[in-house]
Write a protein that holds these residues in place. Structure first.
Motif: not given
Length: 392
Positions: A328-341
């Motif tokens: 959930q945290a990584e999905i939120a990071m990606r939705e915020a435009g930040k690269p993630g795993m």
């Protein structure tokens, strides 16, 4: 217990016109943010509703607070809650503004998060700060109280600490927040650690004991504890988890936030804060790769835990839920435009932490962190929804 007045002007239940706070003998409603100069405690008994549409039962509100799972653990009684009802209203309204929620339309989970979790923990922090300050004589410099928050990844500890820091700030008390993540090795040094431990998946990426810059930790925490005077400033290190496609790196110092003294409290959080080395046979039985991690852990008490004055340990029932929370945290990071795993990378990443959870959480939960006492330790068991529950 029955309160004298059965109605109260409760913003989070009925008003929704803006932020409220207690000033003098009434509640004032403003659209402007709260400053510490405006805040002081008022009287619950002298606040009256202004219109029928804005009335909610203070008795219902009072009973809802008293039903919280942390109330008994904190030693609160119906009398002490009634005496501090203005604080509960104030802090709930402040949190609504922080999270950009409509006071009038809080959902049940949001009410539970505020009144059964964040506000009780904040009141516990206030009590710990008062006891800490009472140990010093008038005129003496009072070092900030360091409160350690030990909680598994993804369980909401960063959000909790952010909420606490906000409440301290808007009520005129300076705080600093720091995470064990901020002490991770740089990407370059993490690469060297990986090369020095070929084949050990637990040290391939950041996370386990051995992947932190402990001298840097000591330097930072020592400096924070000296932030006792007006005009003192220091930069707080930060770690960028999104760097290198989610593998992370220490953020550039130009991006580090600045804190100013005098600090009242330091909120120090981390997933393995309070972990202590265990017998070699025990950790080998969990995962043979954990043996070197266990050895590395021997240096962590002096680098981290000895700085902590009070402890909040967030307890989970099943470490396997960490994967879902991390996802959930990584999905939120990606939705915020930040690269993630990717999802697969997240599963691999979390699997490197699970051996440590299996080896160290049982002892943390049964014995508490080294140096903790019942007077300075708060254990909060949460469910899969990250809300406190009564311990079994």
């Amino acid at each position: 217990m029955v309160l004298h007045h059965q109605a109260f002007f409760l913003m989070r239940y009925a008003g929704g016109h803006g932020c409220s706070w207690i000033q003098g003998n009434s509640i004032h409603v403003h659209q402007n943010p709260i400053s510490s100069k405006n805040w002081r405690r008022g009287s619950v008994d002298s606040a009256f509703p202004s219109a029928p549409a804005e009335v909610a039962s203070v008795q219902n509100f009072f009973e809802y607070i008293c039903a919280g799972p942390l109330i008994g653990k904190m030693g609160l009684t119906s009398d002490t809650i009634a005496e501090s009802i203005d604080k509960w209203i104030l802090y709930g309204s402040l949190l609504s503004r922080l999270f950009q929620l409509n006071d009038m339309h809080l959902t049940d989970p949001q009410k539970k998060r505020f009144y059964h979790y964040y506000i009780p923990v904040f009141l516990w922090c206030e009590n710990q700060i008062s006891k800490h300050a009472s140990q010093f004589k008038d005129g003496e410099d009072i070092p900030p109280l360091v409160i350690g928050f030990s909680a598994p990844q993804g369980c909401g500890k960063t959000t909790l600490v952010s909420a606490l820091a906000h409440l301290f700030d808007v009520t005129g008390r300076k705080s600093a927040t720091i995470s064990i993540d901020d002490f991770y090795l740089t990407a370059e040094d993490q690469g060297k650690l990986r090369e020095a431990n070929p084949g050990n998946s637990l040290l391939e990426l950041r996370g386990n004991a051995g992947s932190h810059d402990l001298p840097f930790s000591v330097e930072t925490l020592t400096s924070l504890c000296k932030m006792t005077k007006e005009g003192m400033k220091m930069k707080l290190p930060r770690y960028d988890k999104s760097a290198y496609s989610g593998k992370g790196d220490r953020a550039d110092p130009s991006a580090w936030p600045v804190v100013e003294g005098p600090l009242t409290v330091v909120l120090f959080e981390g997933w393995m804060l309070g972990f202590t080395p265990q017998p070699v046979e025990a950790v080998r039985a969990v995962d043979p790769q954990l043996e070197i991690v266990n050895k590395n852990l021997e240096a962590y008490y002096d680098a981290w835990d000895k700085f902590v004055d009070a402890w909040a340990v967030i307890k989970i029932q099943d470490p396997s839920c960490v994967y879902q929370w991390r996802l959930q945290a990584e999905i939120a990071m990606r939705e915020a435009g930040k690269p993630g795993m990717t999802d697969e990378e997240i599963e691999d990443f979390v699997s490197r932490y699970l051996p440590a959870y299996k080896a160290y959480l049982p002892v943390l939960y049964t014995e508490g962190p080294k140096g903790s006492t019942p007077e300075n330790l708060l254990v909060i068991e949460i469910d899969e929804g990250r809300n406190p529950i009564l311990e079994n």
